[in-house]
Write an enzyme that holds these catalytic residues in place. Structure first.
Site, PDB file in Angstrom:
ATOM      1  N   LYS A 109       0.866  -1.180   0.000  1.00 15.71           N
ATOM      2  CA  LYS A 109       0.000   0.000   0.000  1.00 15.71           C
ATOM      3  C   LYS A 109       0.904   1.231   0.000  1.00 15.71           C
ATOM      4  O   LYS A 109       1.703   1.427   0.910  1.00 15.71           O
ATOM      5  CB  LYS A 109      -0.891  -0.018   1.238  1.00 15.71           C
ATOM      6  CG  LYS A 109      -1.728   1.239   1.370  1.00 15.71           C
ATOM      7  CD  LYS A 109      -2.746   1.107   2.479  1.00 15.71           C
ATOM      8  CE  LYS A 109      -3.507   2.408   2.671  1.00 15.71           C
ATOM      9  NZ  LYS A 109      -4.518   2.304   3.711  1.00 15.71           N
ATOM     10  N   LYS A 128      -2.228  -1.609  -3.820  1.00 16.78           N
ATOM     11  CA  LYS A 128      -3.077  -0.409  -3.809  1.00 16.78           C
ATOM     12  C   LYS A 128      -2.228   0.836  -3.946  1.00 16.78           C
ATOM     13  O   LYS A 128      -1.239   0.934  -3.242  1.00 16.78           O
ATOM     14  CB  LYS A 128      -3.825  -0.413  -2.468  1.00 16.78           C
ATOM     15  CG  LYS A 128      -4.675   0.781  -2.222  1.00 16.78           C
ATOM     16  CD  LYS A 128      -5.267   0.677  -0.848  1.00 16.78           C
ATOM     17  CE  LYS A 128      -5.921   1.997  -0.531  1.00 16.78           C
ATOM     18  NZ  LYS A 128      -6.219   2.156   0.833  1.00 16.78           N
TER      19      LYS A 128
END
Ligand code: PBG
Length: 332
Positions: free
Chosen positions: A196, A249
């Site tokens: 992330k 992400k």
């Protein structure tokens, strides 16, 4: 060899041929739909930074649930947006908290939907950070892990089918796994937000979740967009710590990372097409700058890079595009 012999376009000559050789398809079972829950009753308010997405109270969401199901949605990713945040993020682990209540109500109303929950502190903590800090500004990992574990357990107790820790604290997957196993929840899988990035593409979400950090930024825990090898370190650590799914992400600007995750691990890989990606595409469609079928192309590209699952705010639209562009034999 005669130049005419090798003509790749030969396989593109008709819709049927293109359909036959298409390498990637989107299926509704690949799609996960994020939902933002607030406290109260009778609330369905469009989120200004994320048009087409709503702040829902549980009762209002239950009214829309049949429509979502009719659009093929089978999995929801639940976010809680409590009225009051507090310094200790107590509401993140409250059995009667906004996500926990939504889980119970949804489980009671509908056993068929898979319910994932975002496990983090930033939506619940008054400073909007995903962690606690020591006085000297360093991350207080021990305290953060303790509260994250309590939050995760409260979600499992309320009926979450999959827990998705999104905080990026070192060791949190292992800590949550251990607590789940000890607490009688060894059957509950973990989808780790593994790679992330500290991305500016989360801007619209932070308005939606009221979770923008009150000071500083998230660079001390989320990844540097310049780094690629480091993503593999994170992904492999989460495998070791017992993750059942891995996540990358954002998605579109990070397709190389999704590909790396696919090629170097054996677990299902999810990609999160985040709020900024959604807002960019949607604004493009609404302003007539982009053709709306770009939506389906964006999902296909995420799939092609190696993602098995896609979390997307376009979830409600996907089934219609599958019908138009996949099953009717048309290319995007
Ligand atoms: C919570 C969380 C965030 C997102 C998902 N979980 C925000 C953040 O890390 O700042 C972003 C999702 C999106 O932008 O759509 N930590």
């Amino acid at each position: 060899m005669n130049m005419e012999r090798r003509m790749p376009a030969r396989l593109r000559g008709s819709a049927q041929l293109r359909d036959m050789v298409r390498e990637n398809r989107i299926d509704m079972s690949d799609i996960i739909c994020p939902v933002f829950f607030v406290e109260g009753k009778g609330i369905k308010e469009e989120i200004p930074s994320l048009r087409g997405q709503y702040h829902y109270s549980v009762d209002a969401f239950l009214k829309d649930l049949p429509e979502l199901k009719s659009k093929g949605i089978r999995a929801l990713l639940l976010f809680g947006v409590p009225k009051e945040k507090d310094a200790q993020a107590d509401c993140a682990k409250d059995a009667g908290g906004v996500v926990q209540s939504a889980l119970r109500a949804l489980k009671e109303a509908d056993g068929g939907m898979l319910l994932l929950t975002d496990v983090c502190l930033c939506q619940y903590k008054s400073d909007g950070h995903c962690c606690f800090f020591h006085g000297d500004g360093h991350i207080d990992r021990e305290k953060t892990l303790k509260v994250l574990v309590e939050a995760a357990l409260s979600h499992a107790q309320a009926g979450a089918d999959i827990l998705a820790p999104s905080d990026m604290m070192d060791g949190r997957v292992g800590a949550i796994r251990e607590a789940l196993d000890e607490g009688g929840y060894s059957h509950v899988p973990i989808m780790a937000y593994s790679a992330k990035y500290a991305s500016s593409f989360y801007g619209p979400f932070r308005d939606a979740a009221h979770s923008a950090p009150g000071f500083g930024d998230r660079k001390a825990y989320q990844m540097d967009p310049a780094n690629k090898r480091e993503a593999l370190v994170e992904l492999l650590l989460d495998v070791e710590e017992g993750a059942d799914f891995l996540m990358v992400k954002p998605a579109m600007p990070y397709l190389d990372i999704i590909q790396d995750a696919r090629q170097n691990t054996r677990l299902p890989v999810a990609a999160y097409q985040v709020s900024g990606e959604y807002a960019l595409l949607r604004n493009g469609f609404e302003q007539g700058i982009l053709e709306e079928k770009g939506l389906f192309e964006s999902l296909l590209c995420i799939k092609r890079s190696g993602a098995d699952l896609i979390i997307t705010y376009f979830a409600k639209d996907v089934q219609e595009w599958i019908g138009r562009y996949q099953t009717e034999g048309n290319c995007v």
